[in-house]
Design an enzyme around this catalytic site. Structure first.
Site, short mmCIF file in Angstrom:
data_model
loop_
_atom_site.label_atom_id
_atom_site.label_comp_id
_atom_site.label_asym_id
_atom_site.label_seq_id
_atom_site.Cartn_x
_atom_site.Cartn_y
_atom_site.Cartn_z
N ALA A 63 0.80 -0.70 0.29
CA ALA A 63 -0.36 0.19 0.06
C ALA A 63 0.62 1.06 0.27
O ALA A 63 1.85 1.48 0.70
CB ALA A 63 -0.91 0.15 0.96
N GLY A 102 0.70 -5.52 0.11
CA GLY A 102 -0.30 -5.15 -0.53
C GLY A 102 0.24 -5.25 -1.67
O GLY A 102 -0.45 -6.12 -2.04
N GLU A 105 -0.16 -9.18 -1.57
CA GLU A 105 -1.92 -9.40 -0.38
C GLU A 105 -1.98 -9.55 -2.40
O GLU A 105 -3.46 -10.11 -3.50
CB GLU A 105 -2.31 -8.92 -0.93
CG GLU A 105 -2.01 -8.75 1.21
CD GLU A 105 -2.60 -7.77 2.40
OE1 GLU A 105 -2.18 -6.25 1.67
OE2 GLU A 105 -3.03 -8.02 2.93
N GLU A 125 4.21 -5.81 7.37
CA GLU A 125 3.03 -4.92 7.69
C GLU A 125 3.38 -4.52 9.23
O GLU A 125 2.80 -3.80 9.57
CB GLU A 125 1.16 -5.14 7.48
CG GLU A 125 0.99 -5.04 6.13
CD GLU A 125 0.88 -5.82 4.88
OE1 GLU A 125 2.22 -6.34 5.45
OE2 GLU A 125 0.43 -5.91 4.06
N1 3HC Z 1 4.47 3.52 0.61
C1 3HC Z 1 4.91 5.05 -0.24
N2 3HC Z 1 6.00 4.71 -0.25
C2 3HC Z 1 7.23 3.91 -0.18
C3 3HC Z 1 6.53 2.33 0.01
C4 3HC Z 1 5.42 2.06 0.41
N3 3HC Z 1 4.70 1.21 0.54
N4 3HC Z 1 7.88 2.15 -0.36
C5 3HC Z 1 8.99 2.47 -0.25
N5 3HC Z 1 8.66 3.88 -0.35
C6 3HC Z 1 9.50 5.15 -0.59
C7 3HC Z 1 10.21 5.35 0.05
O1 3HC Z 1 9.35 6.23 1.37
C8 3HC Z 1 10.87 5.79 -0.34
O2 3HC Z 1 11.11 7.54 -0.77
P1 3HC Z 1 11.99 8.10 -0.89
O3 3HC Z 1 13.28 8.22 -2.44
O4 3HC Z 1 11.18 9.89 -1.22
O5 3HC Z 1 12.35 8.40 0.85
C9 3HC Z 1 11.46 4.91 -2.02
O6 3HC Z 1 10.47 4.31 -1.67
C10 3HC Z 1 12.31 4.13 -1.94
O7 3HC Z 1 12.64 3.25 -0.29
P2 3HC Z 1 14.02 3.17 0.12
O8 3HC Z 1 14.46 3.64 0.01
O9 3HC Z 1 13.39 2.02 0.96
O10 3HC Z 1 14.64 1.75 -1.36
P3 3HC Z 1 15.44 0.66 -1.24
O11 3HC Z 1 15.36 0.16 -3.00
O12 3HC Z 1 16.55 0.49 -0.38
O13 3HC Z 1 13.17 -0.60 -0.43
C11 3HC Z 1 11.76 -1.06 -0.60
C12 3HC Z 1 12.24 -1.29 -1.58
C13 3HC Z 1 12.50 -3.02 -0.23
C14 3HC Z 1 10.36 -1.91 -1.26
C15 3HC Z 1 11.52 -0.70 0.83
O14 3HC Z 1 11.36 0.70 0.24
C16 3HC Z 1 10.22 -1.31 1.61
O15 3HC Z 1 10.74 -2.59 2.73
N6 3HC Z 1 8.99 0.03 2.03
C17 3HC Z 1 7.85 -0.93 2.19
C18 3HC Z 1 7.12 -2.45 2.32
C19 3HC Z 1 6.14 -2.53 3.25
O16 3HC Z 1 6.28 -1.78 4.80
N7 3HC Z 1 5.43 -2.70 2.99
C20 3HC Z 1 4.16 -2.55 3.74
C21 3HC Z 1 2.93 -1.23 3.06
S1 3HC Z 1 1.48 -1.41 4.26
C22 3HC Z 1 0.60 -2.43 3.62
O17 3HC Z 1 0.82 -2.97 2.26
C23 3HC Z 1 -0.74 -2.31 3.72
C24 3HC Z 1 -1.88 -3.64 3.10
O18 3HC Z 1 -1.83 -4.75 3.75
C25 3HC Z 1 -3.27 -3.15 2.59
#
Ligand code: 3HC
Ligand code: NAI
Length: 697
Positions: A63, A102, A105, A125
């Site tokens: 998400a 997500g 998912e 998450e």
């Molecule tokens: N939403 C919005 N922005 C995100 C994001 C997300 N899910 N994931 C990463 N970003 C953004 C970061 O904030 C960063 O932004 P910036 O350049 O403006 O600072 C940019 O993407 C790059 O991120 P990283 O510096 O972390 O890049 P990496 O290449 O090192 O890693 C990644 C990429 C593995 C995708 C890592 O960013 C990550 O683990 N992201 C989070 C994944 C996550 O937690 N997903 C679950 C979200 S909650 C969800 O999905 C709820 C659902 O169940 C309903």
């Protein structure tokens, strides 16, 4: 169609590409674009199969976290996912890069999944204080079984494509022409009634779990116990249980309600704050923005002790050959022996394959000669914490290192400017302060000394990322950021004990706040002799801590410190010898042991850290308050669901923090507790630490 999603139709297939930089998160534009693309595929008779993939070599990172806390924008993920699952034509997810949260998912509502080698799939998450809120807790257990799904959901760690294939999360590993392979997959696995199969209809694992709910409950309880954010872990466990006990649609509703509750929780807000704080901390500072980093192909470490060995393991894990140098053969053999023993333990626990262990060991070479130093792109010094020795070592490194090599010190307290001055190339010298055990702890303080040049700084940051560390750039000062703040807490720990407060009370109050360990137990784990030696060298006195060390009580390694330990156990047991010493000393100083209550203990542990953090900001040793929080959350066991000390201070309110500090300054006559000028300024202007723009360090 919104440009976040593109559709290409041809050869019987509709290829839907999610193209939403930087990580193809499922923002509102993506959701709307997906609905539109699916509608077109549904209506287009030439489309027999739909392939869903992400642009720029990666599927979907979840998400869009930036949308959390904002008013919801339609269409919802649930609506889009239902449209995919109910599609009249097979939809195949082609996963490259990551399918997280997500994103996974989304893949789970597709009818087939293909992932290429190198892809990572998971539900992280929980690390944001959330649970999968778009069906993940209901579909993953139905697909791979509850015993496999539960640790993935409650642990949040992603798995590789081959692991995903082994557990049945994906149907095949992808290689070659992925579109063609996806179409072939859809054809070969087509069900007899012609309707694409949905995970929601799978019953085998649900029936199994229902027959033995006690086993599921026990497994979930064990996982909840390990969770850092108890509230999120309990909610995730409830959602998984609902997958076993309730019909699919009811389970989805239950998951959604639990998700929304977590979304609004202060714990998740704090963890989301930390997520973005970590990304901010990892950004290249303006000073180093215009240069490219050195490409580190080979590394060398001087000192094969506790830290040198751990750092070598970090390089080996990243596939970078590393030479570890020590004074003599015996020291090298001892150092490499510890490394090998560490690997063996990990293999025994199932954390590493034997083949991978051997591959990593082959990358680590021990040596007493400095011959290899000339070919190293980065050299990390990790010898004893003695300035004259470090200066001598850097003088020698300077003579043999190749031009452009980055020269790093792992000092935890010494002046990096002084170390750099021992070379003729201070611009190449940078601090890389790893934490112990270095192969496990994620934090890396990168010390940007007065003369550190852009190239050295940039390389240290890039290297931190390659080694899987969370890096924070800080300036030179005694103890840098983390240890300096811990020192403020340490001074009060000592003072509280002088007033008759027992180690177990200090630790109990810290644990109640959420720390994994209290400061006394942590001291026992790290070894009390280290700070004793530093105190003696700096002419500092700490009567209780000094007395403990004088008794030969150096912590766990000697079986006793602030606590005592049974042989082979790490459980701290209060020791009457220490407690009666503390009590009688307090009485002799006129204190009434037991007079200091929990609230005061808590304040006196916490407030000096916040105050020191404010001074660190004033002095521009740290760039911003969130950098300090990242350090504490990743290196010092600060409860992540409380965001970090500076975030916590903002939640409490700086006026309250200021008033309490002033009160304790008066009560204890301790000038270090006097509210920092920055706190006074912020209170005066009604601002918080979070309002401060990053400084230009
Ligand atoms: N939403 C919005 N922005 C995100 C994001 C997300 N899910 N994931 C990463 N970003 C953004 C970061 O904030 C960063 O932004 P910036 O350049 O403006 O600072 C940019 O993407 C790059 O991120 P990283 O510096 O972390 O890049 P990496 O290449 O090192 O890693 C990644 C990429 C593995 C995708 C890592 O960013 C990550 O683990 N992201 C989070 C994944 C996550 O937690 N997903 C679950 C979200 S909650 C969800 O999905 C709820 C659902 O169940 C309903
Ligand atoms: P250690 O005592 O375990 O290892 C030091 C190693 O350096 C020993 O193997 C020793 O033989 C070697 N050495 C000493 N002089 C040498 C020389 N002239 N040439 C080659 N090798 C030499 O010490 P540890 O704990 O690994 O600490 C190393 C550095 O890391 C110190 O600067 C320390 O402050 C820092 N540090 C330590 C942490 C910890 O928790 N142990 C955490 C973070 C930093």
């Amino acid at each position: 169609m919104a440009s976040a999603v593109q559709l290409r139709v041809g050869g019987g297939v509709g290829v839907v590409v999610i193209d939403y930089p930087p990580v193809n998160a499922l923002g509102a534009d993506v959701r709307a674009g997906l609905l539109e693309a699916l509608a077109r595929c549904r209506e287009d008779d030439s489309v027999l199969c739909v392939v869903l993939r992400g642009a720029r070599g990666s599927f979907v990172a979840g998400a869009d976290i930036r949308e959390f806390g904002q008013p919801p924008k339609p269409p919802s993920a649930i609506e889009v996912f239902a449209a995919i699952e109910n599609m009249n034509k097979p939809v195949v997810a082609v996963i490259e890069g990551v399918a997280l949260g997500g994103g996974l998912e989304l893949a789970l509502v597709c009818h087939y999944r293909l992932a290429v080698a190198g892809a990572r799939l998971g539900l992280p998450e929980i690390k944001l204080g959330l649970l999968p809120g778009a069906g993940g807790t209901q579909r993953l257990p139905r697909l791979v079984g509850f015993s496999v799904a539960a640790p993935m959901i409650l642990g949040g760690e992603p798995i590789s494509a081959s692991e995903a294939r082994d557990i049945g999360l994906i149907d095949a590993l992808g290689e070659g022409d992925l579109i063609e392979q996806a179409m072939a997959l859809a054809n070969s696995l087509r069900s007899t009634d012609g309707r694409p199969p949905s995970i929601r209809d799978l019953v085998q694992h649900v029936e199994g779990a229902r027959r033995d709910l006690a086993t599921l409950d026990a497994a979930l309880a064990a996982l909840v116990k390990r969770g850092r954010n108890r509230r999120a872990a309990e909610a995730a466990a409830k959602a998984i249980r609902a997958a076993a006990t309730e019909p699919f649609e009811e389970g989805l509703k239950r998951e959604r309600a639990l998700f929304l509750d977590l979304l609004n929780s202060p714990e998740s807000k704090a963890q989301r704050y930390l997520f973005f704080a970590e990304r901010t901390a990892g950004k290249v500072p303006p000073k180093a923005a215009s240069v490219g980093p050195v490409d580190v192909q080979r590394a060398a470490i001087i000192g094969a002790g506790t830290m040198g060995g751990g750092i070598a393991m970090c390089f080996a894990a990243a596939g970078i050959p590393v030479t570890v140098i020590d004074r003599d053969d015996a020291s090298v053999a001892r150092g490499l022996g510890v490394v090998e023993a560490n690997y063996r333990k990990t293999v025994e626990r199932g954390g590493l394959s034997r083949a991978e262990m051997l591959a990593r060991l082959a990358l680590i070479r021990g040596a007493t000669s400095w011959d290899d130093l000339g070919s190293a792109d980065v050299i990390i010094e990790a010898v004893f914490e003695e300035l004259p020795l470090k200066k001598e070592i850097f003088g020698r490194i300077d003579k043999v290192a190749k031009p452009g090599a980055v020269l790093a010190t792992n000092t935890s307290t010494l002046d990096v400017d002084a170390i750099a001055a021992a070379t003729a190339r201070p611009e190449s010298v940078v601090g890389m302060h790893f934490f112990s055990p270095a192969h496990i702890m994620r934090l890396l303080e990168i010390i940007d000394a007065k003369k550190t040049g852009p190239m050295a700084l940039r390389t240290a940051l890039m290297l931190g990322k390659k080694l899987g560390k969370t890096s924070v750039v800080v300036g030179v000062c005694d103890g840098f950021v983390g240890n300096r703040m811990a020192l403020g807490r340490g001074a009060q720990t000592e003072r509280l004990m002088q007033e008759g407060v027992l180690p177990r009370d200090i630790d109990r109050v810290s644990l109640a706040f959420g720390f994994a360990m209290g400061p006394c137990a942590t001291g026992d784990l790290a070894g009390l002799d280290i700070s004793w030696r530093i105190r003696k060298a700096k002419g500092r006195v700490a009567p209780i801590a000094d007395w403990i060390c004088e008794q030969g009580r150096f912590g766990q390694k000697t079986g006793k410190g602030y606590y005592r330990y049974e042989p082979g156990s790490r459980t701290p047991i209060p020791d009457p010898e220490v407690e009666s010493f503390i009590r009688s000393r307090a009485k002799s100083l006129g204190h009434d042991p037991g007079a200091v209550g929990d609230e005061e203990i808590f304040d006196r542990l916490m407030l000096p850290m916040i105050n020191e953090g404010a001074r660190i900001l004033e002095e521009r040793v740290a760039r911003c308050a969130s950098d300090i929080d990242v350090i504490w959350a990743n290196g010092y066991g600060w409860p992540v669901w409380r965001g970090g000390p500076m975030y916590y201070a903002d939640q409490v309110g700086l006026r309250i923090v200021r008033d309490k500090l002033a009160r304790y300054t008066a009560k204890l006559g301790d000038e270090r507790l006097k509210p920092a000028a920055l706190i006074e300024t912020l209170v005066g202007s009604g601002r918080s630490f979070a309002d401060l723009p990053p400084n230009d360090r």
